[in-house]
Design a protein around this motif. Sequence first.
Motif, PDB file in Angstrom:
ATOM      1  N   UNK A 151       0.834  -1.200   0.000  1.00  0.00           N
ATOM      2  CA  UNK A 151       0.000   0.000   0.000  1.00  0.00           C
ATOM      3  C   UNK A 151       0.861   1.239   0.000  1.00  0.00           C
ATOM      4  N   UNK A 152       0.328   2.319   0.586  1.00  0.00           N
ATOM      5  CA  UNK A 152       1.072   3.554   0.666  1.00  0.00           C
ATOM      6  C   UNK A 152       2.069   3.527   1.806  1.00  0.00           C
ATOM      7  N   UNK A 153       2.879   4.579   1.873  1.00  0.00           N
ATOM      8  CA  UNK A 153       3.883   4.662   2.912  1.00  0.00           C
ATOM      9  C   UNK A 153       3.315   5.123   4.240  1.00  0.00           C
ATOM     10  N   UNK A 154       2.102   5.671   4.206  1.00  0.00           N
ATOM     11  CA  UNK A 154       1.521   6.210   5.436  1.00  0.00           C
ATOM     12  C   UNK A 154       0.847   5.105   6.235  1.00  0.00           C
ATOM     13  N   UNK A 155       0.853   5.297   7.532  1.00  0.00           N
ATOM     14  CA  UNK A 155       0.146   4.381   8.420  1.00  0.00           C
ATOM     15  C   UNK A 155      -1.350   4.656   8.346  1.00  0.00           C
ATOM     16  N   UNK A 156      -2.141   3.608   8.239  1.00  0.00           N
ATOM     17  CA  UNK A 156      -3.593   3.742   8.097  1.00  0.00           C
ATOM     18  C   UNK A 156      -4.262   3.138   9.326  1.00  0.00           C
ATOM     19  N   UNK A 157      -5.144   3.929   9.956  1.00  0.00           N
ATOM     20  CA  UNK A 157      -5.934   3.454  11.102  1.00  0.00           C
ATOM     21  C   UNK A 157      -7.403   3.505  10.712  1.00  0.00           C
ATOM     22  N   UNK A 158      -8.045   2.353  10.682  1.00  0.00           N
ATOM     23  CA  UNK A 158      -9.459   2.263  10.285  1.00  0.00           C
ATOM     24  C   UNK A 158     -10.293   1.973  11.523  1.00  0.00           C
ATOM     25  N   UNK A 159     -11.101   2.947  11.953  1.00  0.00           N
ATOM     26  CA  UNK A 159     -11.884   2.727  13.178  1.00  0.00           C
ATOM     27  C   UNK A 159     -13.194   2.006  12.891  1.00  0.00           C
ATOM     28  N   UNK A 160     -13.660   1.238  13.863  1.00  0.00           N
ATOM     29  CA  UNK A 160     -14.996   0.652  13.856  1.00  0.00           C
ATOM     30  C   UNK A 160     -15.661   1.036  15.177  1.00  0.00           C
ATOM     31  N   UNK A 161     -16.764   0.414  15.466  1.00  0.00           N
ATOM     32  CA  UNK A 161     -17.485   0.810  16.677  1.00  0.00           C
ATOM     33  C   UNK A 161     -16.698   0.501  17.948  1.00  0.00           C
ATOM     34  N   UNK A 162     -15.944  -0.621  17.954  1.00  0.00           N
ATOM     35  CA  UNK A 162     -15.246  -1.004  19.186  1.00  0.00           C
ATOM     36  C   UNK A 162     -13.765  -1.273  18.999  1.00  0.00           C
ATOM     37  N   UNK A 163     -13.271  -1.336  17.791  1.00  0.00           N
ATOM     38  CA  UNK A 163     -11.856  -1.648  17.566  1.00  0.00           C
ATOM     39  C   UNK A 163     -11.259  -0.689  16.556  1.00  0.00           C
ATOM     40  N   UNK A 164      -9.919  -0.676  16.533  1.00  0.00           N
ATOM     41  CA  UNK A 164      -9.141   0.072  15.551  1.00  0.00           C
ATOM     42  C   UNK A 164      -8.270  -0.910  14.787  1.00  0.00           C
ATOM     43  N   UNK A 165      -8.364  -0.899  13.473  1.00  0.00           N
ATOM     44  CA  UNK A 165      -7.510  -1.733  12.633  1.00  0.00           C
ATOM     45  C   UNK A 165      -6.398  -0.857  12.088  1.00  0.00           C
ATOM     46  N   UNK A 166      -5.151  -1.173  12.467  1.00  0.00           N
ATOM     47  CA  UNK A 166      -4.002  -0.340  12.110  1.00  0.00           C
ATOM     48  C   UNK A 166      -3.133  -1.121  11.133  1.00  0.00           C
ATOM     49  N   UNK A 167      -2.740  -0.452  10.080  1.00  0.00           N
ATOM     50  CA  UNK A 167      -1.869  -1.051   9.066  1.00  0.00           C
ATOM     51  C   UNK A 167      -0.570  -0.252   9.030  1.00  0.00           C
ATOM     52  N   UNK A 168       0.585  -0.965   9.370  1.00  0.00           N
ATOM     53  CA  UNK A 168       1.895  -0.325   9.407  1.00  0.00           C
ATOM     54  C   UNK A 168       2.697  -0.818   8.208  1.00  0.00           C
ATOM     55  N   UNK A 169       3.180   0.065   7.333  1.00  0.00           N
ATOM     56  CA  UNK A 169       3.912  -0.373   6.140  1.00  0.00           C
ATOM     57  C   UNK A 169       5.291  -0.926   6.487  1.00  0.00           C
ATOM     58  N   UNK A 170       5.763  -1.900   5.677  1.00  0.00           N
ATOM     59  CA  UNK A 170       7.102  -2.494   5.803  1.00  0.00           C
ATOM     60  C   UNK A 170       7.872  -2.112   4.549  1.00  0.00           C
ATOM     61  N   UNK A 171       8.966  -1.381   4.728  1.00  0.00           N
ATOM     62  CA  UNK A 171       9.738  -0.894   3.590  1.00  0.00           C
ATOM     63  C   UNK A 171      10.896  -1.836   3.287  1.00  0.00           C
ATOM     64  N   UNK A 172      11.260  -1.866   1.994  1.00  0.00           N
ATOM     65  CA  UNK A 172      12.360  -2.713   1.552  1.00  0.00           C
ATOM     66  C   UNK A 172      13.668  -1.950   1.490  1.00  0.00           C
ATOM     67  N   UNK A 173      14.665  -2.566   0.808  1.00  0.00           N
ATOM     68  CA  UNK A 173      15.998  -1.973   0.729  1.00  0.00           C
ATOM     69  C   UNK A 173      15.988  -0.693  -0.079  1.00  0.00           C
ATOM     70  N   UNK A 174      15.103  -0.576  -1.066  1.00  0.00           N
ATOM     71  CA  UNK A 174      15.037   0.611  -1.902  1.00  0.00           C
ATOM     72  C   UNK A 174      14.094   1.664  -1.355  1.00  0.00           C
TER      73      UNK A 174
END
Length: 627
Positions: free
Chosen positions: A231-254
Motif C-alpha cells: 500500500x502507501x507509505x503512510x500508516x492507516x488506522x481504520x476505526x470501527x465501533x469497538x476496535x481500531x484496525x491499524x496497518x503499518x507499512x514495511x519498507x524494503x531496501x530501496x
Amino acid sequence: MPTTAMGRVPPQLGRQFGRMRTPSSLGVKLVLIMTAVGLLGAIAITLLLAIVITPSFTKLEDKAIAAHVERMRAALSDYAGKVEHAVRDYGDWNDSYGYMAHPDTGFERASFSLPALRNIGVDGVAYVEPDGKLVAARWRDPVSGAERADMRKQMTLTISRTNIARVLAGRSSGHFYARLGDGVAAIGVAQVRRSDGSGNARGYVLMARMLTAARISALAGVKAHVDIVAGGKATVATPSSSTLTISVPITGADGLVVASTRFSVPRDVSLLGRRMLLLAVIGSTLLLLLVLIVLRRMIARLVLRPLRRVESHMQRIRMSGSLAMLEEDGRRDEVGSLGRNFNAMLRQLKDLREQIELQSFDLGRSESAVAVMHNVRNALNPISTILSQGIAHVPPVDRATIDRAIAELAQHDVPDARRRKLAAFVTAAFDTEAISRDAIRREFLVGREAMADVLEIIGQQQRAAYERPALTICDISEIIARNATIMRYAEGASIAFSFPAGPNLVRANRVILSQVIGNLFGNATESIAARGTGSGSIATLITQADGRVTIQIRDDGEGFSPKAAAMLFQRGFSTRAHKSGGLGLHWCANSMVAMKGALRLESDGPGRGAVAILTLDTGDPIVSQAS
C-alpha cells in the motif's frame, strides 16, 4: 387543518384542534415552556460536553494509535535486528576467512548446512562476492527441514536486485525486508572480514527469516497479520465501533513498501470517552429533569393554585352577580397583593354599580330621546328635499301661451292648418302638464312614506316607553329597497344603489332595523358627498350561513383610518371634523345588540370607501326552529 368528507370541519373538532395548537391554560403553557427549556438545555449540555470531551479523547486515541504504531515498528526493527545479529555472529570469520576467499564445493556443505540454519534460527543463507556474484545459497523449509529450491531461487533473485552497499551504508552489517514468494522475509547482511577488522572484505553473508503472523504477534504483543499487498507509505488506522484496525507499512531496501502488518486493538480510550459523555449527558438530563419537576410543583403550588382560586371566585361572581369579597390568605408576595387589589376593585365596582343604577334611568331616557330625534331628522330629510323641489317647480308650459292658443282656436277665421297646429300644441301642453303632475304625485308618495316612517318612529318610541321591542320576521330586502328609494333624493351627490332581490328573511324589529339601515345609508351618502366627486355607489350583499344572515353595505366614500375603527361607536365621536354629534352609529350598534345582532365597520383607509357589516338571526322558520 383536517376537513371532513363534505369539506368542512365540525365545530367541536375545530375547537379541540385550536386548543391543542394554542393552549389556554397557564399551567399547560408553563409546562410546555419548561419542557422546551429542558430540551434546549439538554441539547446544549450534550453539545457542550461533546465539544469538551470528544476532542480530548480523540487526542488520547491518536496518541494511543501512535504508540501502537511505534510498538509495531519497534517489533519489526527488533525482528530484523535479530537476523542481522545472527548473520554478524555467524561462523568463525577468522578461521573461515581464507576459504571464503577461495570457496569450493565443501564450503557450501560446511558453512551453509541445513542443520546449521536450524540451529541459528534462520530460514535461508547466501554468500555473495564483493562484485555481487552469488557464490552459494541455501533455503531450509521450517516445517520439514528439507531444501526448498523455489525459495532459494526467490532469495537469489532478491539478492541480485538489491544494492547491498546501499543497505550497509558504510557499516559492517545491516538489514532490510523483502518479498519472497507469497511471504515477507527479514534479511540481514554482513561483510566478511577478519575478527580483528584487518584486511579487505571478502564478500557478504546474507541470512533470511520469514516474517509470519505468529512471530510478529509474539514480538508486538498483539494479534497481527502480514498483508503482502503493498500500500502507501503512510500508516492507516481504520476505526470501527469497538476496535481500531491499524496497518503499518514495511519498507524494503530501496525504500519502497513491500508489505504491511495489520493488527486490531480495542478502542478503550474512545469507548471510555463515549461512556463518559453518555453518563454526563444522562446525569445532566436527569438533574435538569429533577429541577423542572421541582419548579413545576412549586409553580403549581405558589402561583397556579392561587390563580385558580381567584378565577373560581370570578366565575362565581359572573354567574351570581354578587360582588362577594375574595378570602385573603395573608400572603405578602405578588399573589397576595393580587388578591388584595382584586378585593379593592370589587369594592369600587360595588360602589360604581350603585351609582350607575341611579343614573341609568335618566341617561337611558335622554340618549333614547336624542337617538329618536336623530332618526326623525334622517326621515324628514327626503320630505324637505321633495318640498323644496316642489316649491322650485316651474310649469313645463307657460299658462299665458296656452290661453292665447285656446283663444285663437275660438276664432272662426283661423285657417285649418293654423288650427291643427294650435290644437296639437294645446294637446302636447296638457300631456306635459299631466306628466309633471304624475312626477310630483310620485314624489309626494315618497314623502308620504317618509312621513309615515317619522310617525312610526314616534309611535314606536311611545310604545317602547312601556314595553320592550318585539322581534318579528321581516324582509331585509324590502327594508333596504325602501330606504334606498328615499336616499335617492339625498342632497350633495347622485347615488347609484344595488341590492339583491328578496325575499331575505331576518328576525328583528322592523321599525328599528329600518332606522338602522337608513342611518347607515345616510352616513354612506354623506361620506360619498364629502369626497366631492358628485356621484357614488352603495352596494348591498346579503349572505346566510349557520342560522345567521350577514348584510354588507359597501360604499365608495371617503372611508376612515383602521385605527379609528374602535372609536366609531363611541357616543359623540365622528370621523368628520366639521360634524358634531356622532349619535347615529352609537344608537345603531346598541339597537343591533338589542335585536340579538351585531354591527361593525371596516375600511381599507381614507379615500378607499367603507363597509358596514350587520349580522342577525335568520327569519327562516325551519332554521330558527332547528337552532
